[in-house]
Design an enzyme around this catalytic site. Structure first.
Site, PDB file in Angstrom:
ATOM      1  N   SER A   1     -21.561  -0.949  14.332  1.00 13.74           N
ATOM      2  CA  SER A   1     -20.836  -0.440  13.225  1.00 13.74           C
ATOM      3  C   SER A   1     -20.347  -0.007  13.441  1.00 13.74           C
ATOM      4  O   SER A   1     -19.713   0.571  14.138  1.00 13.74           O
ATOM      5  CB  SER A   1     -21.640   0.638  13.023  1.00 13.74           C
ATOM      6  OG  SER A   1     -21.231   1.301  11.586  1.00 13.74           O
TER       7      SER A   1
ATOM      8  N   HIS B   1     -22.280  -5.497  12.113  1.00 16.66           N
ATOM      9  CA  HIS B   1     -22.567  -4.201  10.626  1.00 16.66           C
ATOM     10  C   HIS B   1     -21.401  -3.638  10.408  1.00 16.66           C
ATOM     11  O   HIS B   1     -20.158  -2.864  10.950  1.00 16.66           O
ATOM     12  CB  HIS B   1     -23.510  -3.462  10.719  1.00 16.66           C
ATOM     13  CG  HIS B   1     -23.729  -2.058   9.948  1.00 16.66           C
ATOM     14  ND1 HIS B   1     -24.708  -2.520   9.372  1.00 16.66           N
ATOM     15  CD2 HIS B   1     -23.728  -0.735   9.794  1.00 16.66           C
ATOM     16  CE1 HIS B   1     -25.202  -1.411   8.494  1.00 16.66           C
ATOM     17  NE2 HIS B   1     -24.493  -0.820   8.868  1.00 16.66           N
TER      18      HIS B   1
ATOM     19  N   ASP C   1     -19.792  -1.713   7.230  1.00 15.09           N
ATOM     20  CA  ASP C   1     -19.709  -0.471   7.128  1.00 15.09           C
ATOM     21  C   ASP C   1     -18.449  -0.234   5.727  1.00 15.09           C
ATOM     22  O   ASP C   1     -17.359   0.150   5.787  1.00 15.09           O
ATOM     23  CB  ASP C   1     -19.460   1.071   7.200  1.00 15.09           C
ATOM     24  CG  ASP C   1     -21.076   1.209   7.284  1.00 15.09           C
ATOM     25  OD1 ASP C   1     -21.832   0.925   7.542  1.00 15.09           O
ATOM     26  OD2 ASP C   1     -21.097   1.593   9.190  1.00 15.09           O
TER      27      ASP C   1
ATOM     28  N   MET D   1     -16.991   1.350   2.326  1.00 15.08           N
ATOM     29  CA  MET D   1     -16.992   2.693   1.365  1.00 15.08           C
ATOM     30  C   MET D   1     -15.136   2.509   0.597  1.00 15.08           C
ATOM     31  O   MET D   1     -14.262   2.629   1.160  1.00 15.08           O
ATOM     32  CB  MET D   1     -16.975   3.983   2.117  1.00 15.08           C
ATOM     33  CG  MET D   1     -17.924   3.494   3.764  1.00 15.08           C
ATOM     34  SD  MET D   1     -17.761   5.592   4.418  1.00 15.08           S
ATOM     35  CE  MET D   1     -18.550   5.307   6.036  1.00 15.08           C
TER      36      MET D   1
ATOM     37  N   HIS E   1     -22.581  -3.301   4.329  1.00 14.27           N
ATOM     38  CA  HIS E   1     -23.622  -2.674   3.776  1.00 14.27           C
ATOM     39  C   HIS E   1     -22.658  -2.234   3.125  1.00 14.27           C
ATOM     40  O   HIS E   1     -21.161  -1.197   3.747  1.00 14.27           O
ATOM     41  CB  HIS E   1     -23.218  -1.351   5.363  1.00 14.27           C
ATOM     42  CG  HIS E   1     -24.411  -0.544   5.095  1.00 14.27           C
ATOM     43  ND1 HIS E   1     -24.589   0.929   6.108  1.00 14.27           N
ATOM     44  CD2 HIS E   1     -24.670  -0.132   3.469  1.00 14.27           C
ATOM     45  CE1 HIS E   1     -24.902   1.812   4.882  1.00 14.27           C
ATOM     46  NE2 HIS E   1     -24.931   1.306   3.389  1.00 14.27           N
TER      47      HIS E   1
ATOM     48  N   MET F   1     -20.891   0.183   1.044  1.00 13.21           N
ATOM     49  CA  MET F   1     -21.232   1.813  -0.118  1.00 13.21           C
ATOM     50  C   MET F   1     -20.006   1.964  -1.212  1.00 13.21           C
ATOM     51  O   MET F   1     -19.633   2.727  -1.272  1.00 13.21           O
ATOM     52  CB  MET F   1     -20.812   2.749   0.674  1.00 13.21           C
ATOM     53  CG  MET F   1     -22.229   2.893   2.131  1.00 13.21           C
ATOM     54  SD  MET F   1     -21.525   3.820   3.078  1.00 13.21           S
ATOM     55  CE  MET F   1     -21.229   1.989   4.282  1.00 13.21           C
TER      56      MET F   1
ATOM     57  N   MET G   1     -31.197   4.265   5.229  1.00 11.77           N
ATOM     58  CA  MET G   1     -30.612   5.269   5.912  1.00 11.77           C
ATOM     59  C   MET G   1     -30.623   6.600   6.874  1.00 11.77           C
ATOM     60  O   MET G   1     -31.755   7.369   5.912  1.00 11.77           O
ATOM     61  CB  MET G   1     -29.289   5.586   4.915  1.00 11.77           C
ATOM     62  CG  MET G   1     -28.107   4.763   3.894  1.00 11.77           C
ATOM     63  SD  MET G   1     -28.065   3.250   5.291  1.00 11.77           S
ATOM     64  CE  MET G   1     -27.009   5.606   6.218  1.00 11.77           C
TER      65      MET G   1
ATOM     66  N   ASP H   1     -29.692   2.144  10.121  1.00  8.55           N
ATOM     67  CA  ASP H   1     -28.902   3.064  10.074  1.00  8.55           C
ATOM     68  C   ASP H   1     -28.521   4.284  10.044  1.00  8.55           C
ATOM     69  O   ASP H   1     -28.445   5.051   8.905  1.00  8.55           O
ATOM     70  CB  ASP H   1     -27.889   2.363   8.940  1.00  8.55           C
ATOM     71  CG  ASP H   1     -26.081   2.425   9.086  1.00  8.55           C
ATOM     72  OD1 ASP H   1     -25.689   3.018  10.125  1.00  8.55           O
ATOM     73  OD2 ASP H   1     -26.116   2.200   7.863  1.00  8.55           O
TER      74      ASP H   1
HETATM   75  C1  DX5 Z   1     -22.686   5.278   8.054  1.00  8.66           C
HETATM   76  C2  DX5 Z   1     -22.337   4.173   7.914  1.00  8.66           C
HETATM   77  C3  DX5 Z   1     -22.953   3.862  10.018  1.00  8.66           C
HETATM   78  C4  DX5 Z   1     -22.270   4.681  10.907  1.00  8.66           C
HETATM   79  C5  DX5 Z   1     -23.371   5.043  12.060  1.00  8.66           C
HETATM   80  O1  DX5 Z   1     -22.660   5.660   6.173  1.00  8.66           O
HETATM   81  O2  DX5 Z   1     -23.850   3.380   7.648  1.00  8.66           O
HETATM   82  O3  DX5 Z   1     -23.513   2.561   9.783  1.00  8.66           O
HETATM   83  O4  DX5 Z   1     -21.478   4.069  10.739  1.00  8.66           O
HETATM   84  O5  DX5 Z   1     -22.753   5.321  12.404  1.00  8.66           O
HETATM   85  P1  DX5 Z   1     -23.896   6.559  13.703  1.00  8.66           P
HETATM   86  O6  DX5 Z   1     -24.354   5.426  14.627  1.00  8.66           O
HETATM   87  O7  DX5 Z   1     -22.590   7.136  14.759  1.00  8.66           O
HETATM   88  O8  DX5 Z   1     -24.734   7.460  13.297  1.00  8.66           O
HETATM   89 ZN    ZN Z   2     -23.525   1.521   7.673  1.00 10.87          ZN
END
Ligand code: DX5
Ligand code: ZN
Length: 212
Positions: free
Chosen positions: A7, A31, A33, A35, A64, A66, A135, A173
């Site tokens: 990520s 990956h 993320d 948001m 991903h 969100m 998740m 994840d």
């Molecule tokens: C959280 C993300 C994850 C996060 C994982 O909302 O979707 O991908 O970055 O990070 P770690 O591996 O540090 O938990």
């Molecule tokens: Zn993620």
């Protein structure tokens, strides 16, 4: 062997391309993320960042989302270079519509669920998607502790996949390290997402090997 999808949320954004370069030879997916400050409290980064890094890497962009009402942005993320778009079942009124939009762009579709959402809610979509993202933390931030409820979901998804002869990959994840990663792999996970465990390490290659 399990696939690894680091990520980039845990990267130094002033140094993003170089940070990805340090792991690229050893990984399977990247990956990403996204948001929006609504579906989750945090705001990360979006379309221009994906567009900027796309020309530098050929590996699968595991995006991903969100974000609330992801159907608004499927075109934009497709144009930016996403290969797989995963959205949250909790973020839309019409998961079928989102899946169809992603497929119409020729991309792989993934569906994700928060730790509190029951895995059975995914049943209507499991024969339509290419990936399920379980998740194992509340989405929003990297560096949180692994929620063991993910293990039962992974086992259930693996069992369902076998009995119904389906093909989706099971990805997990949040809070993944060598110990939690092994639990997930043994439960049936195909892809491990890992942010801080990889990018906060001095020897990233070693951490990736440990996950595998
Ligand atoms: C959280 C993300 C994850 C996060 C994982 O909302 O979707 O991908 O970055 O990070 P770690 O591996 O540090 O938990
Ligand atoms: Zn993620």
């Amino acid at each position: 062997m399990v696939k690894i999808s680091p990520s980039i949320l845990s990267c130094d954004f002033a140094n993003l391309k170089n940070d990805i370069d340090t792991v690229i030879a050893d990984i399977d997916y990247i990956h990403i993320d996204v948001m929006d400050g609504l579906f989750v409290n945090n705001i990360s980064f979006g379309i221009p960042v994906i567009k900027s890094i796309r020309p530098h890497f050929t590996k699968l962009f595991d995006t991903h989302l969100m974000i609330v009402n992801p159907e608004r942005y499927i075109d934009a993320f497709s144009n930016a270079g996403a290969d797989l778009i995963t959205f949250h079942i909790e973020a839309t009124e019409d998961s079928n519509k989102v899946i169809n939009m992603i497929h119409e762009k020729g991309l792989k579709a993934g569906i994700s669920l928060r730790p509190k959402t029951k895995v059975e809610e995914l049943i209507p979509y499991l024969d339509k998607i290419e990936l399920v993202l379980v998740m194992s933390v509340e989405p929003g931030f990297g560096g949180q502790e692994f929620d063991p409820s993910a293990i039962e979901k992974i086992k259930w998804l693996k069992e369902y996949k076998m009995t119904h002869n389906l093909n989706y990959e099971i990805e997990v994840d949040g809070g993944i390290n060598d110990i939690t990663g092994k639990l997930c792999k043994d439960a049936g996970a195909d892809v491990l997402v890992s942010g801080s465990y990889i990018f906060k390490a001095v020897n990233r290659k070693e951490k990736i090997e440990l996950l595998k």
